[in-house]
Design an enzyme around this catalytic site. Sequence first.
Site, PDB file in Angstrom:
ATOM      1  N   GLU A  19       0.866  -1.190   0.000  1.00 13.91           N
ATOM      2  CA  GLU A  19       0.000   0.000   0.000  1.00 13.91           C
ATOM      3  C   GLU A  19       0.893   1.226   0.000  1.00 13.91           C
ATOM      4  O   GLU A  19       1.873   1.294   0.735  1.00 13.91           O
ATOM      5  CB  GLU A  19      -0.882   0.013   1.257  1.00 13.91           C
ATOM      6  CG  GLU A  19      -1.755   1.259   1.319  1.00 13.91           C
ATOM      7  CD  GLU A  19      -2.457   1.412   2.653  1.00 13.91           C
ATOM      8  OE1 GLU A  19      -3.417   0.683   2.909  1.00 13.91           O
ATOM      9  OE2 GLU A  19      -2.033   2.305   3.430  1.00 13.91           O
ATOM     10  N   ALA A  69     -10.370  26.838   6.071  1.00 10.86           N
ATOM     11  CA  ALA A  69     -10.368  26.505   4.638  1.00 10.86           C
ATOM     12  C   ALA A  69     -10.285  24.999   4.489  1.00 10.86           C
ATOM     13  O   ALA A  69      -9.742  24.302   5.342  1.00 10.86           O
ATOM     14  CB  ALA A  69      -9.178  27.152   3.955  1.00 10.86           C
ATOM     15  N   ASP A 127     -12.158   8.431   7.925  1.00  8.21           N
ATOM     16  CA  ASP A 127     -12.142   8.846   9.340  1.00  8.21           C
ATOM     17  C   ASP A 127     -12.663  10.264   9.488  1.00  8.21           C
ATOM     18  O   ASP A 127     -12.923  10.950   8.504  1.00  8.21           O
ATOM     19  CB  ASP A 127     -10.704   8.763   9.876  1.00  8.21           C
ATOM     20  CG  ASP A 127     -10.379   7.353  10.337  1.00  8.21           C
ATOM     21  OD1 ASP A 127     -11.283   6.696  10.887  1.00  8.21           O
ATOM     22  OD2 ASP A 127      -9.244   6.922  10.128  1.00  8.21           O
ATOM     23  N   TYR A 180     -11.084  -5.374  11.096  1.00  2.00           N
ATOM     24  CA  TYR A 180     -10.330  -4.910  12.271  1.00  2.00           C
ATOM     25  C   TYR A 180     -10.133  -6.049  13.278  1.00  2.00           C
ATOM     26  O   TYR A 180     -11.027  -6.324  14.094  1.00  2.00           O
ATOM     27  CB  TYR A 180     -11.075  -3.733  12.928  1.00  2.00           C
ATOM     28  CG  TYR A 180     -11.269  -2.598  11.956  1.00  2.00           C
ATOM     29  CD1 TYR A 180     -10.329  -1.584  11.871  1.00  2.00           C
ATOM     30  CD2 TYR A 180     -12.351  -2.588  11.063  1.00  2.00           C
ATOM     31  CE1 TYR A 180     -10.466  -0.568  10.941  1.00  2.00           C
ATOM     32  CE2 TYR A 180     -12.495  -1.577  10.121  1.00  2.00           C
ATOM     33  CZ  TYR A 180     -11.545  -0.573  10.070  1.00  2.00           C
ATOM     34  OH  TYR A 180     -11.675   0.429   9.133  1.00  2.00           O
ATOM     35  N   GLN A 247       6.486   5.643  17.685  1.00  4.53           N
ATOM     36  CA  GLN A 247       5.346   4.806  17.258  1.00  4.53           C
ATOM     37  C   GLN A 247       4.801   3.929  18.388  1.00  4.53           C
ATOM     38  O   GLN A 247       3.694   3.419  18.297  1.00  4.53           O
ATOM     39  CB  GLN A 247       5.775   3.925  16.077  1.00  4.53           C
ATOM     40  CG  GLN A 247       6.018   4.735  14.817  1.00  4.53           C
ATOM     41  CD  GLN A 247       6.631   3.909  13.706  1.00  4.53           C
ATOM     42  OE1 GLN A 247       7.377   2.973  13.964  1.00  4.53           O
ATOM     43  NE2 GLN A 247       6.325   4.269  12.468  1.00  4.53           N
TER      44      GLN A 247
END
Length: 319
Positions: A19, A69, A127, A180, A247
């Site tokens: 990906e 914006a 999301d 998930y 992370q």
Amino acid sequence: MKVTEYFEKAKGKSLISFEILPPMKGGGIESIFKTLDPLMEFKPPFIDVTYHREEYVYKENKNGFYEKASIRKRPGTVGICTAIMHRYGVEAVPHLLCGGFTKEETEDVLIDLHFLGIKNVLALRGDARKFETTFVPTEGGHSLSIDLVRQIKNMNQGQYLDDNIENGQKTNFCIGIAGYPEKHFEAPNHDIDIEFTKEKIDAGGEYIVTQMFFDNSAFLKYREKCKQSGINVPIVPGIKPLTKFYQLSSIPRHFFVNLPSDLSKEILKVKDNKKKLKEVGIEWAIHQCQELKAAGVPCIHFYTMGDSITVRKIVEAIY
Ligand code: FAD
């Protein structure tokens, strides 16, 4: 070819796929090729390209006031898919979101994809935007990915939004959906999340790509529960190597997944040594992939995040 046809053709062998993210606006397609060129020798049958909804930013105007914006920071998903197919001769799978599109706009994108020869799509909700706490659908757009799946399925049957279109050309998209192993963060519980996933499959989802996970037992339990719930489509595990100290908290915060104690402890031991830390993350991912292959997954899907060097090390070790 359809993603699911590749799985059938592989006859139990685990494939690999990658990906990638479109570059930030202003960036060039070269960054995509720089990521993918070193990975193509592993012969991925398909490459996913993420989609990024518009975001809100605050910009200062001439009077010194800040105005909200709406901008899209990473456009180009469809163009990148076409460039990938042209350069490498493999399938490209654009991610399609509910957020940011009316149903008509979705239909038009699907028509473009169909005309471009794109045969696979991953149908997702998206999301919440930055500065919003929950997902807000676009007016006239879908609220849940199942409705997007239904729209794609309808087009596969020649049904367009305009009832006046008779004998509409049938598209032929293979529809992937998200799953998930550690439950979607908004779902009330794991079982209900899987029930909703089953509904998405019944609506037309043909394979599942999972959220990243670091604990294989979570994936294997999820796969088993899906099976017990009557989900019989291929389930592709998503793998992301942990390579940076931050992370340890950012992955659980952003992706709602647990980092196992063994991994966390190893990372903490080498937290001041970037090279060693990366090695720990890579070793963990290699071990995960070896187990997953042994468990007969149809494909291992790598979230590259532009880091082909790390992903190469893992793939080299397992293939
Ligand atoms: P849905 O399937 O719509 O589910 C959303 C929530 O609603 C879940 O809690 C679910 O349990 C619940 N639900 C489902 N059906 C029902 C129902 N019938 N009634 C009530 N509740 C229901 N985001 C991006 O912005 N761009 C990307 O390119 C992208 N790629 C991704 C790729 C993968 C493999 C994965 C796993 C995620 C990706 N995401 C991406 C993130 C995704 O958009 C988010 O996880 C999002 O919050 C949920 O998307 P979904 O398609 O799973 O949503």
